[in-house]
Write an enzyme that holds these catalytic residues in place. Structure first.
Site, PDB file in Angstrom:
ATOM      1  N   SER A 149       0.494  -1.289  -0.154  1.00 58.72           N
ATOM      2  CA  SER A 149       0.314  -0.093  -0.162  1.00 58.72           C
ATOM      3  C   SER A 149       0.933   1.413  -0.245  1.00 58.72           C
ATOM      4  O   SER A 149       2.196   1.357   0.638  1.00 58.72           O
ATOM      5  CB  SER A 149      -0.831  -0.090   1.275  1.00 58.72           C
ATOM      6  OG  SER A 149      -1.774   0.918   1.557  1.00 58.72           O
ATOM      7  N   TYR A 163      -1.941  -1.353  10.228  1.00 56.11           N
ATOM      8  CA  TYR A 163      -2.020  -1.444   8.465  1.00 56.11           C
ATOM      9  C   TYR A 163      -1.042  -0.768   7.998  1.00 56.11           C
ATOM     10  O   TYR A 163      -0.220  -1.267   7.563  1.00 56.11           O
ATOM     11  CB  TYR A 163      -3.223  -1.119   8.382  1.00 56.11           C
ATOM     12  CG  TYR A 163      -3.405  -1.123   6.746  1.00 56.11           C
ATOM     13  CD1 TYR A 163      -3.708  -1.786   6.094  1.00 56.11           C
ATOM     14  CD2 TYR A 163      -2.938   0.825   5.465  1.00 56.11           C
ATOM     15  CE1 TYR A 163      -4.164  -2.216   4.486  1.00 56.11           C
ATOM     16  CE2 TYR A 163      -2.960   0.202   4.634  1.00 56.11           C
ATOM     17  CZ  TYR A 163      -3.507  -1.084   3.921  1.00 56.11           C
ATOM     18  OH  TYR A 163      -4.142  -1.246   2.512  1.00 56.11           O
TER      19      TYR A 163
END
Length: 257
Positions: A149, A163
């Site tokens: 990401s 995350y």
């Protein structure tokens, strides 16, 4: 130089975790259209089966439901795949989770769930499938593609601590695994997506116009954007990309500073 087959995946087998929706589904459809046999895995069996049925209109797509966040789940998925294939050409580690909470209240459950799925699972699933990947690497390279990401590259203002850490860790893990596996003709790389419409990225899905204003290119990512990046890395075209992470985000990473 014959470039006619440079992006072809004809005859190749591919396993995509988190393949029932979002980015995983985008990649699955792209691989199918390039001629691959695709196996998709997801925790929710009903959704996984339904997506595989829909994608079977394009090509060979099989549902292998499972939970890769545990070592037991990893072994079950490998065993299920071995019922269909003796070798594996392409592994896409896409299954992921996110968790947001204020710093002072961030729970251990929100740490463990996210890190187990986003960071531990790609390592142990790849480890378990390495014999099948090794066996596939004959006249072509086998490929492992981690879906990271942009939040592992630059800082998102949202409080998604586990995350962001897991995706940054995955980007570095990609480098370490690539060095180990390249001599065995297994090329490991990663994709760092920006804003793509998905259940995980509800902002991009439900507020595309607003999100697009923060993206230099002026729009969120499309299925073609994600499929194109994954096809490049999975095919002969991407053979010399080893250990690197391809940022696919319309420029937003650099706009963040």
């Amino acid at each position: 130089m014959d470039t006619s087959q440079m992006f072809s995946l004809k005859g190749r087998s591919a396993l995509i975790t988190g393949g029932s929706r979002g980015i995983g589904r985008m990649i699955a459809e792209g691989f199918l259209r390039q001629g691959a046999r695709v196996y998709i895995s997801a925790r929710k069996a009903e959704a996984c089966d339904a997506t595989a049925k829909e994608l079977s209109a394009i090509g060979h797509c099989v549902s292998l439901p499972g939970d890769v966040s545990t070592l037991e789940g990893v072994q079950q998925l490998v065993a299920a795949l071995q019922q269909h294939e003796q070798t594996l050409d392409i592994l896409v580690n896409n299954a992921g989770a996110a968790w947001g909470a204020p710093y002072d209240e961030f729970p251990e459950s929100g740490w463990d769930k996210v890190v187990d799925l986003n960071l531990k699972a790609p390592f142990f699933l790849t480890q378990a499938l390495t014999p099948m990947l090794r066996a596939a690497a004959t006249d072509h390279l086998a490929k492992v593609i981690h879906i990271a990401s942009i939040d592992g590259v630059s800082v998102n203002p949202q409080e998604t601590y586990s995350y962001a850490a897991s995706k940054a860790g995955l980007i570095h893990l990609t480098r370490r695994m690539a060095l180990k596996l390249a001599p065995e003709r297994i090329a490991v790389s990663a994709i760092a997506p920006g804003a793509f419409a998905s259940t995980m990225n509800k902002d991009a899905r439900d507020h595309a116009d607003e999100v697009s204003r923060r993206i230099p290119l002026g729009r969120i990512g499309t299925p073609e954007d994600m499929a194109g990046a994954a096809i490049f890395l999975a095919s002969r075209a991407g053979d010399y990309v080893v250990g690197s992470t391809l940022i696919v985000d319309g420029g937003v990473t650099w706009a963040r500073g």
